[in-house]
Motif scaffolding. Sequence first.
Motif, PDB file in Angstrom:
ATOM      1  N   LEU A   1      -3.195   1.247  -7.034  1.00  0.00           N
ATOM      2  CA  LEU A   1      -3.483   1.633  -5.652  1.00  0.00           C
ATOM      3  C   LEU A   1      -4.764   0.967  -5.170  1.00  0.00           C
ATOM      4  CD1 LEU A   1      -2.945   3.351  -3.136  1.00  0.00           C
ATOM      5  CD2 LEU A   1      -4.134   5.247  -4.259  1.00  0.00           C
TER       6      LEU A   1
ATOM      7  N   LEU B   1       0.830  -1.195   0.000  1.00  0.00           N
ATOM      8  CA  LEU B   1       0.000   0.000   0.000  1.00  0.00           C
ATOM      9  C   LEU B   1       0.872   1.255   0.000  1.00  0.00           C
ATOM     10  CD1 LEU B   1      -2.833   1.229   0.154  1.00  0.00           C
ATOM     11  CD2 LEU B   1      -2.675   1.111   2.656  1.00  0.00           C
ATOM     12  N   THR B   2       1.930   1.217   0.798  1.00  0.00           N
ATOM     13  CA  THR B   2       2.854   2.359   0.866  1.00  0.00           C
ATOM     14  C   THR B   2       3.510   2.604  -0.485  1.00  0.00           C
ATOM     15  OG1 THR B   2       3.320   1.909   3.199  1.00  0.00           O
ATOM     16  CG2 THR B   2       4.894   3.285   2.016  1.00  0.00           C
TER      17      THR B   2
ATOM     18  N   ILE C   1      -7.187   2.335   5.615  1.00  0.00           N
ATOM     19  CA  ILE C   1      -7.076   2.670   4.188  1.00  0.00           C
ATOM     20  C   ILE C   1      -7.810   3.968   3.838  1.00  0.00           C
ATOM     21  CG2 ILE C   1      -6.815   0.259   3.461  1.00  0.00           C
ATOM     22  CD1 ILE C   1      -9.869   0.447   2.701  1.00  0.00           C
TER      23      ILE C   1
ATOM     24  N   ILE D   1      -5.247  -1.380  -1.953  1.00  0.00           N
ATOM     25  CA  ILE D   1      -6.244  -1.046  -0.928  1.00  0.00           C
ATOM     26  C   ILE D   1      -7.067  -2.282  -0.572  1.00  0.00           C
ATOM     27  CG2 ILE D   1      -8.401   0.228  -0.543  1.00  0.00           C
ATOM     28  CD1 ILE D   1      -7.133   2.572  -2.077  1.00  0.00           C
TER      29      ILE D   1
ATOM     30  N   THR E   1       1.618   6.594  -6.906  1.00  0.00           N
ATOM     31  CA  THR E   1       0.520   7.480  -7.300  1.00  0.00           C
ATOM     32  C   THR E   1       0.932   8.938  -7.176  1.00  0.00           C
ATOM     33  OG1 THR E   1      -1.125   5.851  -6.602  1.00  0.00           O
ATOM     34  CG2 THR E   1      -1.884   8.125  -6.853  1.00  0.00           C
TER      35      THR E   1
ATOM     36  N   ALA F   1      -5.750   6.427   1.699  1.00  0.00           N
ATOM     37  CA  ALA F   1      -5.496   5.830   0.387  1.00  0.00           C
ATOM     38  C   ALA F   1      -6.768   5.783  -0.448  1.00  0.00           C
ATOM     39  CB  ALA F   1      -4.923   4.430   0.549  1.00  0.00           C
TER      40      ALA F   1
ATOM     41  N   LEU G   1       0.974   4.085  -2.918  1.00  0.00           N
ATOM     42  CA  LEU G   1       0.732   5.506  -2.634  1.00  0.00           C
ATOM     43  C   LEU G   1       1.871   6.367  -3.169  1.00  0.00           C
ATOM     44  CD1 LEU G   1      -0.686   5.282   1.008  1.00  0.00           C
ATOM     45  CD2 LEU G   1      -1.869   6.272  -0.969  1.00  0.00           C
TER      46      LEU G   1
END
Length: 311
Positions: free
Chosen positions: A184, A23-24, A198, A188, A30, A201, A27
């Motif tokens: 992403l 997830l990191t 989340i 998520i 993105t 995000a 992000l």
Amino acid sequence: MKRFIPFLFTLLVMPAIADTQMLTDALRATYTACIGIDEELTDLKKMAGINTAITAVGTATGAGATVVGVVKTAKDKKAETLEAILKEIGEKSKNHQEMTDTEISVFMSEFNSAYQTILTSEDEIESELDKTIKQSKSLGNWRTGLMAGSTATNVAGAIIASTNKVDEDLETQIKACVKSVNNLRSAIMQARMDGTDISEAQSIATTCGEFEYADLSKINKRAQGATISSGIGAATGLAGTITSASANSDAARDDNTESGKKREKNLNTASNILAGTTTVAGATATAFNATQIKAIKQVAQIAANCTEVLK
């Protein structure tokens, strides 16, 4: 048994750590892909606004040239009538039929009524003719100047419009942003299953995901329309400037032969038509630029919202 428990705990925790890292990373990707689009679109919007103002000025000067041309035509017609009257008076004088001021006044009654003036002698007619010719000359110069100004603004408008569009680099960046948002969303889904927070995000994915529905073709189509319209305005404006200058030159004005007068009249008519065409082209370009601003604003708003959530 005691050794087995830590091992089992490690097996359970490692997937959660991996999903958090995913997830990191998503992000970060993105942010890298989507940041900066806002600035690019702001520049496009700014230039579209400038070009709208420029082409509006070109439209106004073109309209001014058209009006001046129409007024000049009226002055030329008045001068032509006065010349004809003086010629007729001269012919009568040659035949020893000199007209008195009273006879001239009667003879001029129709002209005086049409032009709302009172001329009762040959000297007054000649004076009015000289004044009318000077006015016609000045109007011709104004028309030429206004046409030249409209030509310059249309050239500038065509140059700006041809470059003020979503280029390949910006389009590639927006596509990369959309792709990163899709990645992403996948991250998520994984993080949600592991109970990771989340909310941030999700907000980024929702906001920046709007780029997927952005219609960039509208921006470029309007840029192309403005380029073509301004190009037409520049071409007709240049032709009109040259034609107007030729019509108002001493060579054309001083040629009092039948063919010379006809040529001057045709040049003036052509100048007025070209001025009108230039005005229409300028107005069309202005409309394209104005609607391009609207199209840019729609995408720019998405970019602004995306940049805000990425901060």
